[in-house]
Design a protein around this motif. Structure first.
Motif, PDB file in Angstrom:
ATOM      1  N   GLN A 195       0.839  -1.207   0.000  1.00 50.70           N
ATOM      2  CA  GLN A 195       0.000   0.000   0.000  1.00 50.70           C
ATOM      3  C   GLN A 195       0.872   1.255   0.000  1.00 50.70           C
ATOM      4  O   GLN A 195       0.618   2.215  -0.728  1.00 50.70           O
ATOM      5  N   ALA A 196       1.924   1.202   0.834  1.00 50.71           N
ATOM      6  CA  ALA A 196       2.844   2.345   0.895  1.00 50.71           C
ATOM      7  C   ALA A 196       3.524   2.562  -0.448  1.00 50.71           C
ATOM      8  O   ALA A 196       3.699   3.696  -0.903  1.00 50.71           O
ATOM      9  N   ASN A 197       3.891   1.471  -1.119  1.00 51.89           N
ATOM     10  CA  ASN A 197       4.535   1.581  -2.432  1.00 51.89           C
ATOM     11  C   ASN A 197       3.582   2.125  -3.482  1.00 51.89           C
ATOM     12  O   ASN A 197       3.997   2.855  -4.391  1.00 51.89           O
ATOM     13  N   SER A 198       2.323   1.755  -3.378  1.00 49.55           N
ATOM     14  CA  SER A 198       1.330   2.259  -4.324  1.00 49.55           C
ATOM     15  C   SER A 198       1.213   3.777  -4.212  1.00 49.55           C
ATOM     16  O   SER A 198       1.205   4.507  -5.217  1.00 49.55           O
ATOM     17  N   VAL A 199       1.156   4.257  -2.950  1.00 51.29           N
ATOM     18  CA  VAL A 199       1.081   5.707  -2.718  1.00 51.29           C
ATOM     19  C   VAL A 199       2.358   6.388  -3.202  1.00 51.29           C
ATOM     20  O   VAL A 199       2.325   7.427  -3.864  1.00 51.29           O
ATOM     21  N   GLN A 200       3.514   5.756  -2.903  1.00 45.74           N
ATOM     22  CA  GLN A 200       4.780   6.375  -3.282  1.00 45.74           C
ATOM     23  C   GLN A 200       4.974   6.360  -4.796  1.00 45.74           C
ATOM     24  O   GLN A 200       5.569   7.290  -5.355  1.00 45.74           O
ATOM     25  N   SER A 201       4.460   5.350  -5.468  1.00 42.71           N
ATOM     26  CA  SER A 201       4.552   5.309  -6.933  1.00 42.71           C
ATOM     27  C   SER A 201       3.815   6.494  -7.537  1.00 42.71           C
ATOM     28  O   SER A 201       4.293   7.126  -8.502  1.00 42.71           O
TER      29      SER A 201
END
Length: 238
Positions: free
Chosen positions: A108-114
């Protein structure tokens, strides 16, 4: 110093002196303005240079921030892969579920950071466009300044030549000044510039608009030197 009431001073000579002094003041003013005009152009170039540097610094800062986000993203992706490998060796359901929760949180954090990285890349593109515009502006301001400097230098050369000629003409005209008025003429010019001379306009002093008496006007017609009673300018008939 009071004027000698018997001093005669032809109006055409006063008129010529006033004209020459006015030309000297104008030409000297042009020479004085030239450095200020050049400095104004230099300031515009300096402002454009500073704007370009800021635009480049903004790109650099945005790129560094974006690179950091990409490193964080990569680090989290590596950790997700490591956590996935640990799922196969989980000792209990509790450990397994904790690993799954951590993987989900990191994903989830990676999705936001992407998304943030995409926005950052778009922002970098915009900033690069600003850099190109700033480069074009600096080029334009620099070329305009160089052209202006050349024009000012050429004009200054002409003005210096004109001033030299007017000074020579003034020197010749001043030789015609009556001896009884020369010292006072020099004193007034040094203290007041060309304002110590004024034409008569419709019966009044052209310098301060003081109405002149009939006696004064008559004396002017007879070529006597007359001083304005209000501003003390030497008067002459146009």
């Amino acid at each position: 110093m009071a004027l000698d009431q018997k001093t005669q001073f032809p109006s055409d000579l006063l008129r010529r002196l006033h004209s020459l002094h006015s030309q000297v003041a104008d030409l000297e003013g042009q020479l004085e303005r030239a450095p200020r005009q050049i400095r104004a152009g230099e300031n515009l170039v300096a402002e454009a240079t500073a704007a370009l540097q800021k635009a480049r610094d903004d790109v650099k800062s945005a790129t560094v921030a974006c690179d950091e986000k990409q490193l964080q993203l990569k680090s989290r992706e590596d950790r997700i892969e490591d956590l996935k490998a640990k799922l196969n060796t989980a000792a209990s359901n509790k450990e397994y579920n904790l690993l799954k929760e951590q993987i989900a949180a990191d994903q989830q954090a990676n999705s936001v950071q992407s998304d943030e990285i995409l926005e950052a890349l778009e922002r970098i593109d915009e900033l690069n466009a600003t850099v190109k515009q700033a480069e074009a502006t600096l080029k334009q301001k620099t070329e305009e300044h160089q052209k202006r400097v050349k024009e000012i230098e050429n004009r200054t050369e002409v003005v210096r030549g004109d001033l030299e000629y007017i000074h020579a003409e003034l020197e010749k005209a001043e030789k015609e000044i009556p001896a009884t008025a020369r010292s006072e003429y020099r004193r007034l010019y040094e203290s007041r510039g060309d304002e110590f001379l004024a034409p008569v306009e419709e019966g009044s002093c052209g310098g301060c608009n003081q109405t002149l008496t009939t006696q004064m006007l008559d004396r002017l017609r007879l070529q006597f030197l007359v001083e304005c009673p209000a501003c003390a300018a030497w008067l002459y008939v146009k």
